[in-house]
Scaffold this motif. Structure first.
Motif, PDB file in Angstrom:
ATOM      1  N   ALA A 228       1.174  -1.247  -0.189  1.00  0.00           N
ATOM      2  CA  ALA A 228       0.163  -0.006   0.548  1.00  0.00           C
ATOM      3  C   ALA A 228       1.201   1.458  -0.128  1.00  0.00           C
ATOM      4  N   MET A 265      -4.841  -5.604  -1.172  1.00  0.00           N
ATOM      5  CA  MET A 265      -4.343  -4.412  -1.764  1.00  0.00           C
ATOM      6  C   MET A 265      -5.442  -4.964  -3.207  1.00  0.00           C
ATOM      7  N   LYS A 268      -5.976  -3.414  -6.410  1.00  0.00           N
ATOM      8  CA  LYS A 268      -5.723  -1.825  -6.570  1.00  0.00           C
ATOM      9  C   LYS A 268      -4.241  -1.293  -6.766  1.00  0.00           C
TER      10      LYS A 268
END
Ligand SMILES: Cc1ncc(COP(=O)(O)O)c(C=O)c1O
Length: 447
Positions: A228, A265, A268
């Protein structure tokens, strides 16, 4: 330390010294003849049993099996040198799927995916993978290596930059070198160092494309970056993040989505690249993206996709069936079994006084450090009945040698305990042979 003897237990000094780094850059115009220097060093190691590479299993990668070394010597042992984390390469349903695909489609794709190399099944597999990764699109490559090389070479141009973890895999490093001279490494898993690299680049070049490259699970250190943090860092600097999930996809995490899933995630990360050869029972690789445009561009500008034949029908069937299992209750059970095996091996290794790198994953790297010690240990392992890969330069830095034990869901408890004990015994024996053959510097000077 200096070697007191010409040989240690029959192993000449030359086999314990030097590394592949010595032969990486060769001089002279005789391109073929200059390979001899490497061969001579390699053969000294081969003849003394300290070249544990290029071995062949007699009948495939079972949890205990027979291997023949490249001097022709056959040994048997518990096998921790194969990459088959959920043991799917011998799963009956996977074997059946591959056989059926041969009957239905034949053995060969007979073309590049840019032409007519895909089959209905490979097109369907691309869709399944995109869904699994919660991405819009996925594109297949003939190997994981080709995917890692190709995603970088396909998208990055000579005026762009690559900011890459210093320990990134050879396919990523080679792709980066082929794409641009602007390859900048950041310290392993160090987000702050990555930031300072990006600051430097943007100061110089506000408009260049930048690809930040890392792995979901590092294949020699078994550790993981903060995905992230890297993703938001990349966006802060107008860069894209590319994550190689070769070693964690399918085998780690509740649902098998690896560290991308574990770190919440999914969907993403800008680009995800993976290999099927560790968990999905087959050669092959893929790139997942959120954009159809990126997929289409890769298909025609990523040379290891465009100019290479597509995965064959039995490979596609193997991967598809393996993915079915990965996504099923059975997959969850196999991941549980794998993790139990990993924890048993790591705790036994430590209980015996050895040390291993990183966090629990199917990669259990046991530290040796010094190459001479590692090679003497490797020499002893076949007769003790352990098949494990010695890792030394160029896969890791000089002086950072290790034994990489790769765990499978199908390993039995007694095989795991035997691996730890046999490695420990080989290390002890190597240590005492080396102690007998080396002379401490202080004694040499005094003498
Ligand atoms: C991190 C990583 N990426 C990519 C690859 C290449 O995958 P393959 O062996 O399937 O070509 C490997 C395998 O060695 C790897 O460890």
């Amino acid at each position: 330390m200096a070697m007191r003897n010409e040989t240690i237990d029959g192993v000449p000094q030359g086999a314990l010294r030097g590394s592949m780094r010595d032969f990486r850059v060769m001089q002279g115009k005789d391109l073929l003849g200059r390979c001899e220097a490497f061969y001579s060093w390699q053969d000294t190691r081969r003849q003394s049993g300290t070249w544990p590479f290029s071995r062949a299993t007699e009948k495939g990668p079972a949890s205990s099996c027979a291997v023949r070394d490249d001097a022709g010597v056959l040994t048997k042992g518990v096998n921790f040198a194969s990459q088959d984390y959920l043991s799917l390469s011998s799963h009956p349903a996977v074997l059946e799927a591959a056989k059926q695909a041969i009957d239905e489609f034949g053995v060969h794709s007979a073309g590049s995916p840019a032409l007519v190399g895909n089959t209905s099944t490979s097109v369907a597999l691309e869709r399944r993978l995109a869904e699994f990764m919660q991405m819009e699109e996925a594109i297949l490559y003939p190997t994981g290596w080709a995917a890692g090389f190709g995603v970088i070479k396909g998208l990055v141009r000579s005026h762009d930059y690559i900011v890459m973890d210093a320990l990134a895999h050879a396919c990523l490093q080679t792709g980066a070198q082929a794409a641009t001279r602007n390859v900048i490494l950041f310290r392993h898993n160090d987000v702050d160092h990555c930031r300072s690299r990006l600051v430097d680049i943007r100061r110089r070049d506000p408009d260049a494309g930048i690809m930040v490259v890392t792995e979901g699970l590092f294949s020699m250190d078994s550790d993981t970056p903060d995905l992230a943090a890297l993703q938001s860092l990349a966006h802060e600097f107008g860069a894209v993040l590319m994550v190689d999930v070769a070693h964690d996809l399918g085998c780690l995490g509740e649902d098998g989505t690896g560290h991308i899933g574990i770190q919440n995630m999914l969907g993403k990360v800008d680009l995800v690249m993976g290999s099927f050869s560790k968990t999905f029972g087959s050669n092959g690789g893929f790139v997942a993206t959120k954009s159809r445009a990126v997929k289409e561009y890769l298909r025609f500008y990523s040379p290891s996709c465009t100019f290479s034949n597509a995965l064959s029908p039995p490979q596609v069937a193997t991967i598809t069936k393996a993915l079915d299992i990965v996504q099923s209750e059975e997959g969850k059970f196999l991941r549980g079994q794998l993790m139990a095996n990993i924890l048993t091996l790591r705790s036994e290794v430590r209980r015996l006084g050895m040390d291993c790198y990183g966090d629990p994953s199917a990669i259990v790297c046991v530290k040796t450090g010094d190459e001479a010690f590692a090679r003497m240990t490797a020499r002893d392992l076949p007769r003790r009945g352990l098949i494990a890969n010695l890792v030394e330069f160029p896969a890791v830095g000089k002086g950072l040698a290790r034994f990489r034990l790769q765990v499978m869901a199908g390993h039995r408890n007694e095989e795991i305990l035997a691996a730890a004990h046999r490695l420990d015994a080989a290390m002890r024996s190597a240590r005492s042979q080396l102690d007998a053959g080396f002379e401490p510097v202080s004694r040499r000077l005094a003498g």
